[in-house]
Design a protein around this motif. Structure first.
Motif: not given
Length: 113
Positions: A101-106, A112-113
């Motif tokens: 989940e953290q990898a998906k968020t990252d 987005r950047v």
């Protein structure tokens, strides 16, 4: 009414029907996030279940064979080991889910950047 005009109106009607279906469709459930208390209780239950099953098997064997509580002690220890192993497997599973989940968020943040 001409044939192409009728086809166009039919296509518009189908588009409206699809839009209405999508608006009324139930939203898919987002991954359930378990609280720390739920996870802790899950691990405690796994540990107690291992101990209880080991105790039950050992006690049953001791009654059946008429021995000292040697099997009860032995199987209780084996149940403890099985409970710890299951608990560690659950902790690893939870950790892998959180890392994914953290990898998906990252990944979303980098896109987005």
């Amino acid at each position: 009414m001409t044939d192409p005009d009728q086809k166009e109106r039919l296509a518009q009607l189908e588009a409206k029907i699809e839009a209405a279906k999508l608006a009324q469709a139930p939203k898919p459930r987002v991954d359930e996030h378990y609280s720390a208390a739920n996870l802790a209780w899950r691990m405690v239950i796994e540990m107690v279940a291992g101990l209880g099953i080991g105790f039950g098997i050992g006690y049953g064997l001791d009654l059946l064979l008429g021995t000292l509580p040697i099997f009860m002690v032995l199987f209780t220890m084996l149940g403890l080991a099985a409970g710890i192993k299951t608990m560690l497997r659950s902790a690893k599973e939870i950790q892998e889910e959180q890392l994914a989940e953290q990898a998906k968020t990252d990944e979303r943040d980098q896109d987005r950047v």
